[in-house]
Design a protein around this motif. Structure first.
Motif, short mmCIF file in Angstrom:
data_model
loop_
_atom_site.label_atom_id
_atom_site.label_comp_id
_atom_site.label_asym_id
_atom_site.label_seq_id
_atom_site.Cartn_x
_atom_site.Cartn_y
_atom_site.Cartn_z
N ALA A 1 85.20 102.82 6.18
CA ALA A 1 84.73 101.34 6.85
C ALA A 1 83.40 101.69 6.83
CB ALA A 1 85.31 100.92 7.76
N ARG A 2 82.41 100.59 6.52
CA ARG A 2 81.16 100.48 7.00
C ARG A 2 81.24 99.90 8.40
NH1 ARG A 2 77.59 98.54 1.64
NH2 ARG A 2 78.54 100.41 0.28
N LYS A 3 80.43 100.74 9.19
CA LYS A 3 80.08 100.22 10.64
C LYS A 3 78.54 99.92 10.52
CE LYS A 3 80.53 102.04 15.46
NZ LYS A 3 80.62 102.99 16.21
N ASN A 4 78.44 98.70 10.61
CA ASN A 4 77.11 98.12 10.37
C ASN A 4 76.13 98.19 11.81
OD1 ASN A 4 77.07 97.16 7.55
ND2 ASN A 4 78.96 96.42 8.57
N TYR A 5 75.02 98.61 11.60
CA TYR A 5 74.27 98.37 12.68
C TYR A 5 72.78 99.30 12.46
CZ TYR A 5 75.49 103.55 14.62
OH TYR A 5 75.71 104.41 14.74
N PHE A 6 72.03 98.80 13.04
CA PHE A 6 70.55 99.40 12.56
C PHE A 6 70.02 100.17 13.44
CE2 PHE A 6 65.98 99.58 13.41
CZ PHE A 6 65.45 99.70 12.01
N TYR A 7 69.59 101.39 12.94
CA TYR A 7 69.09 102.46 13.89
C TYR A 7 68.16 103.27 12.99
CZ TYR A 7 68.36 104.56 18.36
OH TYR A 7 67.95 104.89 19.51
N PRO A 8 67.01 103.55 13.12
CA PRO A 8 66.07 104.27 12.55
C PRO A 8 66.50 105.65 11.87
CG PRO A 8 64.86 103.66 14.41
CD PRO A 8 66.25 103.39 14.62
#
Ligand code: ADP
Ligand code: MG
Ligand code: ZN
Length: 501
Positions: free
Chosen positions: A89-96
């Motif tokens: 599954a894709r666990k979506n969040y932004f982190y550089p």
């Protein structure tokens, strides 16, 4: 900002701790989880990357078969059920440090679930920790914040990103809430992580070195008043990276929660950072259950459907589990629980086993690893298996002692020589001239000399005070520079004096 703490005793007098442990294990696969990039540590930053682990548009991931196999083995060793069919599954969040802007993980379909691990506490009692799930995912890259005082992003002038670690396979193992441990909760947490590490090492799927970040633990903890069913609000102390720290973090959080709750406050659900220096935790980010990662099934990867026959094949190939092995060795060696525990804590069990395999008897192998070598490792601040001595060399020293060529004192010097890089035990014996003087002629004259120059003591012995022989043995050892066989010297002295030993 320092936290108010209640004493540990007062905290436990009013509350029961509930814990949840999430452990991430970096697998020792040669390549990454979804691409063929190397996982070798220590390379130039960003030299082990490709379009897939950099998350470039149009790149396609492929699952690492060894990664899946390792996950199944871990699941089986933890007494889990293995999914017949599951997806990523894709666990979506932004982190550089995560260039895809999602982490490929597993969500409601983990590969392994519903297991348990029995751990042994210091008093010998077995505590069963139930496992919720073990799932596959990937590591992130690594950020280095430059210019600030703390190495944190706050105050930094710029940040560097290394994606070599991005995509390295991780297995996350999550416990069910651990209840009923009471005051032993911190000990249970530590024992669980220790046992899990042993299991992972036995499976040979990772070195599981916590000091190298190959295994890290998040400690979830909440308190509820005695007699209350409902769980309290938890805090989640992230990335705790030693066994001792796991125990300390749990203990600190018990005391902190208790202080907040007993003064009428409420615990916020948040992540926290652990500080090695004083064993405290400080607030990280607020995290509630509504946090929305917008998980959805990964469309670019095929589902994983481990065939039952293959799972059974892996099950039958599992190694002996560490706790079973420890009990077997304890019986074979005839040692107490306590001694076994000391050997474990010292990391001596495997070296001792290898030394026995190299021909030493168990008592001899134990003696040197737990004595001279443990002392050396301690002094140098390294693990026993990092000392520059091999089990075969230790076995040779044990053999030289038991055949009488070395006494303990000389053997210690031989070990010292081996550790100093002077070569194998026989070479050190040769170079340093360390051999027990067993030549009867040489010994005999040393004995005669000792008797002659200690006439008063010799008379006492003749008169029945056999215990005084120690002084004469000492004199002989001195003239032979410690290279005599003390037992033989004693025999010779008593013989010369016509006294029964
Ligand atoms: P998250 O991804 O938010 O950390 P997980 O379900 O992956 O949530 O992990 C939470 C961990 O904490 C699990 O081990 C779970 O058993 C445990 N846990 C859940 N609720 C509580 C609670 N109230 N107190 C202590 N531990 C809890
Ligand atoms: Mg968590
Ligand atoms: Zn790659």
């Amino acid at each position: 900002m320092t936290s108010e703490l209640l004493s540990y005793e007062d905290a436990l007098a009013s509350y029961d701790p509930v814990m949840g442990l999430e452990v991430h294990v970096e697998l020792g696969t040669r390549t990454k989880m979804f691409c063929g990039c190397s996982t070798e540590l220590g390379a130039e930053p960003n030299s082990q990357t490709c379009p897939t682990c950099l998350g470039l548009p149009g790149s396609l991931p492929v699952v690492n078969a060894i990664g899946v196999e390792s996950a199944v083995k871990i699941g089986l060793a933890l007494n889990c059920e293995i999914a017949e069919w599951c997806r990523f599954a894709r666990k979506n969040y932004f982190y550089p440090d995560m260039p895809k802007n999602f982490q490929t993980s597993q969500y409601d379909e983990p590969i392994a679930f519903n297991g348990y691990l029995d751990v042994q506490l210091e008093d010998g009692e077995i505590f069963r920790v139930e496992i919720e799930r073990a799932h596959m995912e990937e590591d992130t890259g690594k950020s280095t914040h430059v210019g600030g005082a703390t190495g944190r992003i706050h105050g930094a002038s710029h940040s560097l990103l290394d994606y070599n670690r991005a995509g390295i396979p991780l297995i996350e193992i999550v416990t069910k809430p651990i209840e009923g441990a009471g005051e032993r909760a911190p000990e249970v947490a530590k024992a669980y992580v220790a046992e899990l590490r042993e299991v992972i090492k036995a499976l040979n799927v990772s070195e599981a070195r916590m000091d190298k970040g190959q295994m890290r633990c998040d400690v979830n903890l909440s308190l509820r008043p005695h007699g209350v069913e409902k769980f309290g609000t938890r805090s989640e102390t992230k990335n705790v990276n030693s066994l001792r720290s796991v125990e300390r973090a749990a203990r600190f959080e018990i005391q902190r929660h208790a202080a907040v709750l007993s003064s009428g406050g409420t615990i916020v659900q948040e992540t926290r950072h652990f500080h090695e220096d004083d064993g405290s935790t400080t607030s990280g980010r607020i995290k509630d259950n509504a946090e929305d990662y917008r998980y959805f099934p990964e469309p670019d990867l095929v589902p994983v459907a481990p065939a039952r026959a293959w799972v059974e094949e892996l099950r039958s190939g599992l190694p002996e589990m560490p706790r079973v092995r420890r009990n077997r060795l304890r019986e074979e060696w005839g040692v107490s629980e306590h001694d076994m525990q000391s050997m474990l804590n010292a990391g001596a069990v495997d070296p001792i086993v290898a030394t026995i395999e190299a021909g030493a008897d168990a008592a001899g192998a134990r003696k040197w690893w737990m004595g001279e070598l443990a002392r050396n490792a301690n002094e140098q601040g390294v693990a026993l298996d990092e000392l520059p001595v091999t089990p075969a060399q230790v076995a040779r020293v044990v053999a030289l002692v038991s055949e009488g060529s070395l006494n303990d004192k000389l053997a210690r010097q031989v070990i010292e020589g081996v550790l100093a890089g002077e070569g194998d035990p026989d070479a050190v014996v040769e170079k340093r001239g360390l051999k027990v003087v067993s030549d009867e002629g040489a010994l005999g004259s040393a004995v005669d000399e000792a008797i002659a120059s200690n006439a008063a003591i010799a008379d006492k012995i003749r008169g029945g005070k056999v215990a005084a022989v120690g002084a004469l043995v000492g004199a002989v050892m001195k003239t032979t520079r410690g290279q005599a066989d003390a037992a033989r010297v004693k025999e010779l002295i008593l013989e010369r004096l016509g006294v029964e030993g």
